[in-house]
Scaffold this active site. Sequence first.
Site, short mmCIF file in Angstrom:
data_model
loop_
_atom_site.label_atom_id
_atom_site.label_comp_id
_atom_site.label_asym_id
_atom_site.label_seq_id
_atom_site.Cartn_x
_atom_site.Cartn_y
_atom_site.Cartn_z
CE LYS A 254 0.00 -3.54 1.75
NZ LYS A 254 1.31 -2.89 2.06
NE ARG B 23 -1.29 0.76 6.32
CZ ARG B 23 -1.14 1.16 5.10
NH1 ARG B 23 -1.90 0.75 4.11
NH2 ARG B 23 0.04 1.75 4.88
NE ARG C 249 6.57 2.59 -2.81
CZ ARG C 249 5.66 2.16 -2.22
NH1 ARG C 249 5.07 0.89 -2.62
NH2 ARG C 249 5.40 2.84 -1.09
NE ARG D 17 3.52 6.49 -1.45
CZ ARG D 17 3.04 5.34 -0.89
NH1 ARG D 17 2.74 4.52 -1.93
NH2 ARG D 17 2.89 5.15 0.37
NE ARG E 194 4.54 4.27 4.55
CZ ARG E 194 4.89 4.16 3.12
NH1 ARG E 194 5.80 4.67 2.78
NH2 ARG E 194 3.84 3.39 2.58
P1 AMP Z 1 -0.01 3.04 1.21
O1 AMP Z 1 -0.01 3.39 0.18
O2 AMP Z 1 -1.17 1.93 1.65
O3 AMP Z 1 1.45 2.52 1.85
O4 AMP Z 1 -0.56 4.33 2.32
C1 AMP Z 1 0.05 5.28 2.59
C2 AMP Z 1 -0.34 6.12 3.68
O5 AMP Z 1 -1.82 6.18 3.55
C3 AMP Z 1 -0.06 5.29 5.14
O6 AMP Z 1 1.34 5.31 5.53
C4 AMP Z 1 -1.06 5.77 5.77
O7 AMP Z 1 -0.50 7.19 6.32
C5 AMP Z 1 -2.26 6.19 5.25
N1 AMP Z 1 -3.24 5.11 4.96
C6 AMP Z 1 -3.50 4.20 3.83
N2 AMP Z 1 -4.47 3.23 4.25
C7 AMP Z 1 -4.69 3.34 5.43
C8 AMP Z 1 -5.45 2.63 6.38
N3 AMP Z 1 -6.03 1.55 6.15
N4 AMP Z 1 -5.63 3.11 7.72
C9 AMP Z 1 -4.78 4.22 8.18
N5 AMP Z 1 -3.91 4.86 7.38
C10 AMP Z 1 -3.90 4.49 5.98
#
Ligand code: AMP
Length: 210
Positions: free
Chosen positions: A13, A88, A123, A156, A167
């Site tokens: 994404k 989400r 990654r 990360r 996740r």
């Molecule tokens: P991402 O970089 O989009 O994979 O997000 C990393 C982490 O941030 C996720 O595993 C969640 O802990 C948190 N996170 C990001 N976006 C959201 C969202 N819309 N709702 C809840 N948690 C989020």
Amino acid sequence: MKLILLGAPGAGKGTQAEILSRELNIPTISTGNILRAAMKAGTEVGLKAKAFVEAGKLVPDDVIIGIIQERLSQEDCQNGYILDGVPRTIPQAETMEKLGVEIDCALSIEVDDEVIIKRMSGRRTCKDCSQTFHIVNNPPKKEGVCDFCGGELTIRKDDAPETVKARLVTYHKETEPLKKFYEERGKLCSVDNQPTIEATTAEIRKTLGI
Ligand code: AMP
């Protein structure tokens, strides 16, 4: 263009959002990047989010809605935006709908879990600007160094294999139902993951008609 990118963590994404963002000249709003920046800066939001993010759990909806309301009210979002990683959960999508957040299309990038698990182990993320690379599929010009800002590339914490599995469980339970939510509103489109980033971008372009 007001676009939501749906898909499992590691579906691409962020990568596709950056490409589309440059081409369409609209901002990408990544709640993941906003949260990581807040955690690094030690803000109140960052402190609230830290334990959830590091455990691979979702941050509470009210924190996310606060972030998104603030970000979407800024000037650069008036002509469109790409939402990467938000909404989400169904409650986030419902609240955004109530707040009048407009969406033209929710685009789901479909990738098998096994591919995701393999992909996440390669990654690398810039600790300064959050740009992502992959050691095989999208390597930086110089190993360990960000092509864009020269920052150090790191793994990360939440890309560790056990956290990735957690996740993915969260994705299937909490986020995947959003496909039905947007399908019912006639807004869902999906593309299958392709062998290269460019081929996936081409599929997305075809699907969106851009
Ligand atoms: P991402 O970089 O989009 O994979 O997000 C990393 C982490 O941030 C996720 O595993 C969640 O802990 C948190 N996170 C990001 N976006 C959201 C969202 N819309 N709702 C809840 N948690 C989020």
